[in-house]
Enzyme design. Sequence first.
Site, PDB file in Angstrom:
ATOM      1  N   MET A  39       1.322  -1.035  -0.183  1.00  0.00           N
ATOM      2  CA  MET A  39      -0.556  -0.267   0.295  1.00  0.00           C
ATOM      3  C   MET A  39       1.186   1.434   0.218  1.00  0.00           C
ATOM      4  SD  MET A  39      -3.497  -0.924   2.740  1.00  0.00           S
ATOM      5  CE  MET A  39      -2.069  -0.929   3.546  1.00  0.00           C
ATOM      6  N   CYS A  40       1.655   1.319   1.205  1.00  0.00           N
ATOM      7  CA  CYS A  40       2.774   2.642   1.308  1.00  0.00           C
ATOM      8  C   CYS A  40       1.666   3.905   1.730  1.00  0.00           C
ATOM      9  CB  CYS A  40       3.119   3.092   0.003  1.00  0.00           C
ATOM     10  SG  CYS A  40       4.527   1.831  -0.789  1.00  0.00           S
ATOM     11  N   GLY A  41       2.234   4.430   2.318  1.00  0.00           N
ATOM     12  CA  GLY A  41       1.546   5.759   3.380  1.00  0.00           C
ATOM     13  C   GLY A  41       3.118   6.920   3.020  1.00  0.00           C
ATOM     14  N   ARG A  48       0.182   1.483   7.162  1.00  0.00           N
ATOM     15  CA  ARG A  48      -0.018   0.995   5.486  1.00  0.00           C
ATOM     16  C   ARG A  48       1.474   0.746   5.190  1.00  0.00           C
ATOM     17  NH1 ARG A  48      -3.926   3.233   3.339  1.00  0.00           N
ATOM     18  NH2 ARG A  48      -2.946   3.446   1.086  1.00  0.00           N
TER      19      ARG A  48
END
Length: 294
Positions: free
Chosen positions: A1-3, A32
Amino acid sequence: MCGIVGLHLRSPDLHPQLGALLTGMLCEMADRGSDSAGVAVYGNAAWCPPGRNCVSVLELSAAPDEIAAALGGDVEVRALGETLLVTGTAPVEALQSAVLAAYPDALISGFGADVAVLKGVGHPRDLTAAWGLAEATGWQGVGHTRMATESAVTPSGAHPYAVGPDQCLVHNGSFANHATIRRELRRAGVVFDSENDTEVGARFVAQQLANGRDVETALKELCATFDGFYTLLVSNSDSFAVVRDAIACKPAVIAETDDWVAMASEYRALAGLPGVERAAIWEPEPEVVYAWTR
Protein backbone atom coordinates in the site's frame (compact mmCIF):
# COMPACT_ATOMS: atom_id res chain seq x y z
CA MET A 1 0.00 0.00 0.00
CA CYS A 2 2.55 2.59 1.21
CA GLY A 3 1.75 5.79 3.07
CA ILE A 4 2.63 9.37 2.17
CA VAL A 5 2.73 12.42 4.43
CA GLY A 6 3.80 15.99 3.81
CA LEU A 7 3.74 19.22 5.76
CA HIS A 8 4.47 22.72 4.44
CA LEU A 9 4.59 25.32 7.23
CA ARG A 10 3.54 28.85 6.38
CA SER A 11 3.88 30.19 9.94
CA PRO A 12 7.45 30.60 11.26
CA ASP A 13 6.01 30.10 14.75
CA LEU A 14 5.52 26.43 13.87
CA HIS A 15 9.03 25.82 12.51
CA PRO A 16 10.31 24.48 15.88
CA GLN A 17 7.55 21.85 15.78
CA LEU A 18 8.16 20.50 12.27
CA GLY A 19 9.93 17.33 13.36
CA ALA A 20 7.45 16.48 16.09
CA LEU A 21 4.48 17.01 13.78
CA LEU A 22 6.08 15.03 10.95
CA THR A 23 6.93 12.18 13.33
CA GLY A 24 3.32 11.87 14.43
CA MET A 25 2.07 11.94 10.85
CA LEU A 26 4.57 9.33 9.62
CA CYS A 27 4.00 6.91 12.50
CA GLU A 28 0.25 7.15 11.98
CA MET A 29 0.80 5.72 8.48
CA ALA A 30 2.96 2.81 9.68
CA ASP A 31 0.31 0.16 9.04
CA ARG A 32 0.28 1.14 5.37
CA GLY A 33 3.88 -0.09 5.12
CA SER A 34 6.30 -0.87 7.91
CA ASP A 35 9.20 -2.53 6.09
CA SER A 36 11.07 0.76 5.56
CA ALA A 37 10.58 4.51 5.72
CA GLY A 38 12.18 7.81 4.87
CA VAL A 39 11.85 11.55 5.29
CA ALA A 40 13.09 14.75 3.67
CA VAL A 41 13.39 17.68 6.06
CA TYR A 42 13.85 21.23 4.78
CA GLY A 43 15.32 24.02 6.86
CA ASN A 44 16.81 22.17 9.85
CA ALA A 45 19.96 24.17 10.63
CA ALA A 46 21.36 21.33 12.76
CA TRP A 47 21.45 19.01 9.75
CA CYS A 48 21.94 21.56 6.94
CA PRO A 49 23.77 24.53 8.52
CA PRO A 50 23.31 27.90 6.78
CA GLY A 51 26.06 28.57 4.26
CA ARG A 52 26.85 24.87 3.85
CA ASN A 53 25.61 22.30 1.38
CA CYS A 54 24.43 18.86 2.44
CA VAL A 55 24.72 15.45 0.79
CA SER A 56 22.82 12.46 2.21
CA VAL A 57 24.72 9.18 1.73
CA LEU A 58 23.77 5.51 2.08
CA GLU A 59 25.68 2.23 1.73
CA LEU A 60 28.84 3.61 3.31
CA SER A 61 30.07 1.73 6.36
CA ALA A 62 33.10 3.85 7.35
CA ALA A 63 33.04 5.92 10.53
CA PRO A 64 32.13 9.61 10.23
CA ASP A 65 35.58 10.82 11.37
CA GLU A 66 37.26 8.54 8.84
CA ILE A 67 35.04 9.83 6.04
CA ALA A 68 35.64 13.46 6.97
CA ALA A 69 39.40 12.86 6.96
CA ALA A 70 39.22 11.14 3.56
CA LEU A 71 37.23 13.99 2.04
CA GLY A 72 39.42 16.73 3.53
CA GLY A 73 38.68 20.44 3.58
CA ASP A 74 35.99 21.73 5.92
CA VAL A 75 33.76 18.67 5.51
CA GLU A 76 31.73 17.46 8.48
CA VAL A 77 30.01 14.08 8.64
CA ARG A 78 27.10 13.09 10.88
CA ALA A 79 25.50 9.66 11.20
CA LEU A 80 21.71 9.47 11.58
CA GLY A 81 20.75 5.80 11.57
CA GLU A 82 21.85 4.31 8.25
CA THR A 83 22.20 7.74 6.61
CA LEU A 84 25.35 9.85 6.69
CA LEU A 85 24.98 13.62 6.25
CA VAL A 86 28.05 15.18 4.63
CA THR A 87 28.16 18.99 4.83
CA GLY A 88 30.64 21.54 3.54
CA THR A 89 30.98 24.97 1.97
CA ALA A 90 31.99 23.54 -1.43
CA PRO A 91 29.36 23.50 -4.19
CA VAL A 92 27.00 20.59 -3.73
CA GLU A 93 28.15 18.98 -7.00
CA ALA A 94 31.73 19.05 -5.73
CA LEU A 95 30.68 17.44 -2.45
CA GLN A 96 28.91 14.64 -4.31
CA SER A 97 31.93 14.10 -6.56
CA ALA A 98 34.27 13.98 -3.57
CA VAL A 99 32.14 11.36 -1.81
CA LEU A 100 31.95 9.16 -4.90
CA ALA A 101 35.66 9.58 -5.69
CA ALA A 102 36.60 8.38 -2.21
CA TYR A 103 33.79 5.78 -1.93
CA PRO A 104 32.64 4.65 -5.40
CA ASP A 105 30.05 2.25 -4.00
CA ALA A 106 28.30 4.88 -1.88
CA LEU A 107 24.77 5.94 -2.85
CA ILE A 108 23.81 9.62 -2.91
CA SER A 109 20.26 9.68 -1.54
CA GLY A 110 19.72 13.45 -1.44
CA PHE A 111 21.57 16.73 -1.90
CA GLY A 112 21.12 20.48 -1.73
CA ALA A 113 21.50 23.54 0.43
CA ASP A 114 18.38 23.07 2.52
CA VAL A 115 17.36 19.40 2.63
CA ALA A 116 18.39 16.31 4.59
CA VAL A 117 17.07 12.96 3.32
CA LEU A 118 17.01 10.08 5.82
CA LYS A 119 16.08 6.49 4.98
CA GLY A 120 16.13 3.16 6.75
CA VAL A 121 14.73 -0.34 7.04
CA GLY A 122 12.33 -1.01 9.89
CA HIS A 123 9.25 0.37 11.58
CA PRO A 124 8.77 4.15 11.27
CA ARG A 125 8.49 4.43 15.06
CA ASP A 126 11.99 2.97 15.51
CA LEU A 127 13.51 4.90 12.63
CA THR A 128 12.17 8.30 13.68
CA ALA A 129 13.52 7.70 17.18
CA ALA A 130 16.96 6.76 15.83
CA TRP A 131 17.03 9.90 13.68
CA GLY A 132 15.84 12.17 16.47
CA LEU A 133 13.22 13.45 14.05
CA ALA A 134 10.93 14.80 16.75
CA GLU A 135 13.58 17.40 17.65
CA ALA A 136 14.10 18.60 14.09
CA THR A 137 13.11 22.12 13.12
CA GLY A 138 12.34 23.45 9.65
CA TRP A 139 9.71 24.73 7.26
CA GLN A 140 8.80 21.65 5.24
CA GLY A 141 8.87 17.88 5.62
CA VAL A 142 7.92 14.89 3.46
CA GLY A 143 7.69 11.28 4.61
CA HIS A 144 6.92 7.80 3.29
CA THR A 145 6.21 4.40 4.81
CA ARG A 146 6.84 1.58 2.37
CA MET A 147 5.30 -1.78 1.59
CA ALA A 148 7.77 -3.04 -1.02
CA THR A 149 6.27 -4.43 -4.23
CA GLU A 150 8.72 -3.44 -6.99
CA SER A 151 12.18 -3.91 -5.46
CA ALA A 152 14.13 -5.17 -2.45
CA VAL A 153 13.65 -3.93 1.09
CA THR A 154 16.79 -1.85 1.57
CA PRO A 155 17.50 1.69 2.76
CA SER A 156 18.24 2.67 -0.84
CA GLY A 157 14.85 1.33 -1.95
CA ALA A 158 12.99 3.44 0.58
CA HIS A 159 11.44 6.76 -0.39
CA PRO A 160 11.88 9.72 -0.80
CA TYR A 161 13.71 9.57 -4.10
CA ALA A 162 15.79 12.74 -4.17
CA VAL A 163 17.64 12.98 -7.47
CA GLY A 164 17.70 16.74 -8.11
CA PRO A 165 19.03 19.62 -5.98
CA ASP A 166 16.75 20.18 -2.97
CA GLN A 167 14.13 17.99 -4.68
CA CYS A 168 12.33 14.85 -3.58
CA LEU A 169 9.43 12.66 -4.67
CA VAL A 170 7.35 10.12 -2.76
CA HIS A 171 4.95 7.73 -4.45
CA ASN A 172 2.09 5.44 -3.53
CA GLY A 173 1.18 3.17 -6.44
CA SER A 174 2.87 1.71 -9.50
CA PHE A 175 3.98 2.99 -12.89
CA ALA A 176 3.08 0.44 -15.58
CA ASN A 177 5.37 1.80 -18.30
CA HIS A 178 8.39 2.67 -16.18
CA ALA A 179 10.73 0.35 -18.13
CA THR A 180 10.01 2.14 -21.40
CA ILE A 181 10.48 5.58 -19.88
CA ARG A 182 13.69 4.46 -18.14
CA ARG A 183 15.12 3.40 -21.51
CA GLU A 184 14.19 6.76 -23.03
CA LEU A 185 15.79 8.67 -20.15
CA ARG A 186 18.94 6.55 -20.35
CA ARG A 187 19.21 7.35 -24.05
CA ALA A 188 19.08 11.02 -23.01
CA GLY A 189 22.02 10.47 -20.64
CA VAL A 190 20.16 10.04 -17.34
CA VAL A 191 21.90 7.65 -14.93
CA PHE A 192 19.86 5.43 -12.58
CA ASP A 193 20.75 3.97 -9.19
CA SER A 194 18.06 1.27 -9.07
CA GLU A 195 15.35 -0.57 -10.99
CA ASN A 196 12.63 0.96 -8.80
CA ASP A 197 9.71 2.45 -10.72
CA THR A 198 9.57 5.42 -8.37
CA GLU A 199 13.08 6.47 -9.35
CA VAL A 200 11.88 6.73 -12.96
CA GLY A 201 9.23 9.22 -11.90
CA ALA A 202 11.73 11.17 -9.81
CA ARG A 203 14.28 11.28 -12.65
CA PHE A 204 11.59 12.38 -15.09
CA VAL A 205 10.47 15.26 -12.86
CA ALA A 206 14.08 16.28 -12.14
CA GLN A 207 14.82 16.43 -15.86
CA GLN A 208 11.71 18.55 -16.46
CA LEU A 209 12.78 20.99 -13.72
CA ALA A 210 16.35 21.10 -15.03
CA ASN A 211 14.92 22.06 -18.42
CA GLY A 212 13.28 25.12 -16.88
CA ARG A 213 9.74 23.90 -16.22
CA ASP A 214 8.03 24.63 -12.92
CA VAL A 215 6.74 21.85 -10.68
CA GLU A 216 3.13 22.17 -11.86
CA THR A 217 4.10 21.87 -15.53
CA ALA A 218 6.47 18.98 -14.79
CA LEU A 219 3.73 17.02 -13.06
CA LYS A 220 1.23 17.68 -15.86
CA GLU A 221 3.81 16.26 -18.27
CA LEU A 222 4.26 13.25 -15.99
CA CYS A 223 0.51 12.58 -16.07
CA ALA A 224 0.57 12.70 -19.86
CA THR A 225 3.58 10.34 -20.08
CA PHE A 226 3.18 7.73 -17.34
CA ASP A 227 0.60 4.95 -17.19
CA GLY A 228 -0.47 3.34 -13.93
CA PHE A 229 -2.01 4.32 -10.64
CA TYR A 230 -0.35 6.73 -8.28
CA THR A 231 -0.46 9.51 -5.76
CA LEU A 232 2.67 11.65 -5.85
CA LEU A 233 4.03 14.36 -3.58
CA VAL A 234 6.92 16.40 -4.96
CA SER A 235 8.82 19.01 -3.00
CA ASN A 236 11.76 21.30 -3.66
CA SER A 237 13.42 24.37 -2.18
CA ASP A 238 10.34 26.56 -2.51
CA SER A 239 7.32 24.40 -3.35
CA PHE A 240 5.11 21.50 -2.40
CA ALA A 241 2.87 19.73 -4.94
CA VAL A 242 0.44 16.79 -5.09
CA VAL A 243 -1.07 14.92 -8.04
CA ARG A 244 -3.08 11.71 -8.54
CA ASP A 245 -3.61 9.51 -11.59
CA ALA A 246 -6.55 9.76 -13.98
CA ILE A 247 -8.86 7.55 -11.91
CA ALA A 248 -7.54 8.67 -8.49
CA CYS A 249 -6.97 5.06 -7.52
CA LYS A 250 -4.67 5.66 -4.53
CA PRO A 251 -6.02 7.52 -1.50
CA ALA A 252 -5.04 11.08 -0.60
CA VAL A 253 -6.38 13.96 1.45
CA ILE A 254 -5.23 17.58 1.65
CA ALA A 255 -5.79 20.03 4.49
CA GLU A 256 -5.01 23.76 4.45
CA THR A 257 -5.01 26.57 6.99
CA ASP A 258 -3.40 30.00 7.11
CA ASP A 259 -0.52 28.41 9.04
CA TRP A 260 0.19 25.24 7.03
CA VAL A 261 -0.66 22.95 4.13
CA ALA A 262 -0.56 19.18 4.67
CA MET A 263 -1.35 16.00 2.79
CA ALA A 264 -1.48 12.34 3.69
CA SER A 265 -2.75 9.06 2.39
CA GLU A 266 -5.41 9.10 5.11
CA TYR A 267 -6.99 11.81 7.27
CA ARG A 268 -5.88 10.21 10.53
CA ALA A 269 -2.31 11.35 9.80
CA LEU A 270 -3.56 14.96 9.76
CA ALA A 271 -5.83 14.77 12.79
CA GLY A 272 -3.13 15.88 15.26
CA LEU A 273 -2.06 19.02 13.42
CA PRO A 274 -2.65 22.31 15.24
CA GLY A 275 -5.86 24.02 14.14
CA VAL A 276 -6.97 21.14 11.91
CA GLU A 277 -10.55 21.66 13.09
CA ARG A 278 -10.52 24.96 11.17
CA ALA A 279 -8.82 23.57 8.05
CA ALA A 280 -10.25 23.30 4.57
CA ILE A 281 -10.08 19.57 3.83
CA TRP A 282 -10.60 17.81 0.50
CA GLU A 283 -9.57 14.88 -1.66
CA PRO A 284 -7.46 15.93 -4.67
CA GLU A 285 -9.18 15.49 -8.02
CA PRO A 286 -7.75 13.17 -10.70
CA GLU A 287 -4.80 14.64 -12.66
CA VAL A 288 -5.21 18.06 -11.04
CA VAL A 289 -1.89 19.42 -9.79
CA TYR A 290 -2.14 21.14 -6.41
CA ALA A 291 0.92 23.27 -5.75
CA TRP A 292 1.96 25.78 -3.10
CA THR A 293 4.99 28.06 -3.24
CA ARG A 294 6.87 29.37 -0.25
